[in-house]
Design a protein around this motif. Structure first.
Motif, PDB file in Angstrom:
ATOM      1  N   GLN A 140      34.313  -0.121 -21.907  1.00 54.43           N
ATOM      2  CA  GLN A 140      34.162   1.253 -21.431  1.00 54.43           C
ATOM      3  C   GLN A 140      32.799   1.459 -20.782  1.00 54.43           C
ATOM      4  O   GLN A 140      32.685   2.124 -19.738  1.00 54.43           O
ATOM      5  CB  GLN A 140      34.349   2.231 -22.594  1.00 54.43           C
ATOM      6  N   LEU A 193      43.201  10.942 -25.420  1.00 51.85           N
ATOM      7  CA  LEU A 193      41.781  11.251 -25.344  1.00 51.85           C
ATOM      8  C   LEU A 193      41.584  12.629 -24.717  1.00 51.85           C
ATOM      9  O   LEU A 193      42.222  12.967 -23.722  1.00 51.85           O
ATOM     10  CB  LEU A 193      41.048  10.201 -24.508  1.00 51.85           C
ATOM     11  N   GLN A 247      41.631   3.604 -28.464  1.00 57.78           N
ATOM     12  CA  GLN A 247      40.571   4.155 -29.303  1.00 57.78           C
ATOM     13  C   GLN A 247      40.492   3.415 -30.629  1.00 57.78           C
ATOM     14  O   GLN A 247      41.512   3.035 -31.206  1.00 57.78           O
ATOM     15  CB  GLN A 247      40.830   5.645 -29.550  1.00 57.78           C
ATOM     16  N   VAL A 287      33.266   6.159 -33.080  1.00 59.41           N
ATOM     17  CA  VAL A 287      34.435   6.181 -32.197  1.00 59.41           C
ATOM     18  C   VAL A 287      34.120   5.398 -30.931  1.00 59.41           C
ATOM     19  O   VAL A 287      33.086   5.629 -30.288  1.00 59.41           O
ATOM     20  CB  VAL A 287      34.833   7.626 -31.835  1.00 59.41           C
ATOM     21  N   GLN A 304      36.090   4.322 -27.275  1.00 56.39           N
ATOM     22  CA  GLN A 304      37.258   4.685 -26.475  1.00 56.39           C
ATOM     23  C   GLN A 304      37.286   3.891 -25.186  1.00 56.39           C
ATOM     24  O   GLN A 304      36.254   3.506 -24.642  1.00 56.39           O
ATOM     25  CB  GLN A 304      37.242   6.181 -26.146  1.00 56.39           C
TER      26      GLN A 304
END
Length: 254
Positions: free
Chosen positions: A62, A115, A126, A139, A141
């Motif tokens: 990400q 999301l 996630q 977290v 993602q």
């Protein structure tokens, strides 16, 4: 570049974009950024990341995609990064599939999530790590990044730091494990640092100790150890001796 099009008209019928300055993503940027995730033109898994946690793997992909997209946030043709997202997502799911020796559809079933974004809910991947004690969970993602053109510049950085080889993976171990990676002790956890990975692999040196081999194999400059093992590392002594001595004492007493 300067725009020129006699077919684009405003609501009043005027040519609306002629002589307007527009920023575009240069040719070949998406292809060059996708090279690390391709082999013979097809997405592949990243074997060097399979030893990292699921949290670190997803967070790193990400960060890399966000860095490229945000760097060209003023461009009017950011839609070409859709192909880059497809390649990186295939590489991400294949990396997780190889790590657990399962299929890509199983990876989607395990990590699929909805999301929340500024443009509404979006499908993505996630990982959530609960920490307890009323603390917010960790977290990571994948997805949810819009390719719409932005007129307000934020951070411009298309070379983000390596999450899997930086403090994020160490943070997970520190907050969740709090145990020595060498002897398994949970007393007084500390972090041992080295300045450069190349210092662990110099030729002509004596065989590397256990802690150096572990750091070199995982390509990490940090290692979570207890205070006793930390002192042993700096004093050039074998690690884990205190654990062995404790075990022997307990056997003698029994």
């Amino acid at each position: 570049m300067v725009h020129q099009s006699d077919t684009k008209h405003s609501q009043r019928g005027w040519r609306s974009i002629n002589a307007q300055i527009g920023l575009r993503v240069p040719r070949g940027v998406a292809q060059s950024k996708a090279k690390p995730y391709l082999r013979h033109g097809k997405p592949i898994h990243r074997a060097e990341r399979m030893t990292d946690s699921d949290f670190s793997i997803i967070a790193q992909y990400q960060a890399e995609y966000r860095g490229v997209v945000n760097y060209y946030q003023l461009a009017i043709n950011r839609h070409q990064f859709e192909w880059l997202k497809y390649v990186m997502q295939c590489s991400l799911t294949k990396t997780l599939a190889h790590k657990y020796r399962t299929s890509v559809p199983e990876v989607y079933r395990r990590y699929r999530a909805v999301l929340a974004t500024d443009q509404g809910p979006r499908q993505g991947l996630q990982v959530v790590i609960e920490r307890g004690d009323d603390r917010k969970p960790l977290v990571a993602q994948w997805g949810g990044i819009s390719l719409a053109r932005r007129t307000v510049v934020k951070t411009l950085d298309d070379q983000p730091p390596k999450v899997w080889n930086n403090q994020r993976s160490e943070l997970v171990q520190w907050l969740l494990a709090e145990t020595c990676e060498l002897c398994g002790s949970g007393r007084n956890p500390e972090v041992h640092h080295v300045r450069h990975l190349k210092d662990l692999q110099r030729k002509g040196r004596a065989p590397k100790p256990e802690w150096a081999e572990r750091m070199a194999s995982r390509r990490r400059k940090t290692l979570v150890v207890c205070r006793c093992c930390h002192h042993a590392i700096h004093n050039g002594q074998p690690t884990g001796q205190h654990t062995r001595n404790t075990t022997l004492e307990s056997r003698v007493r029994s």
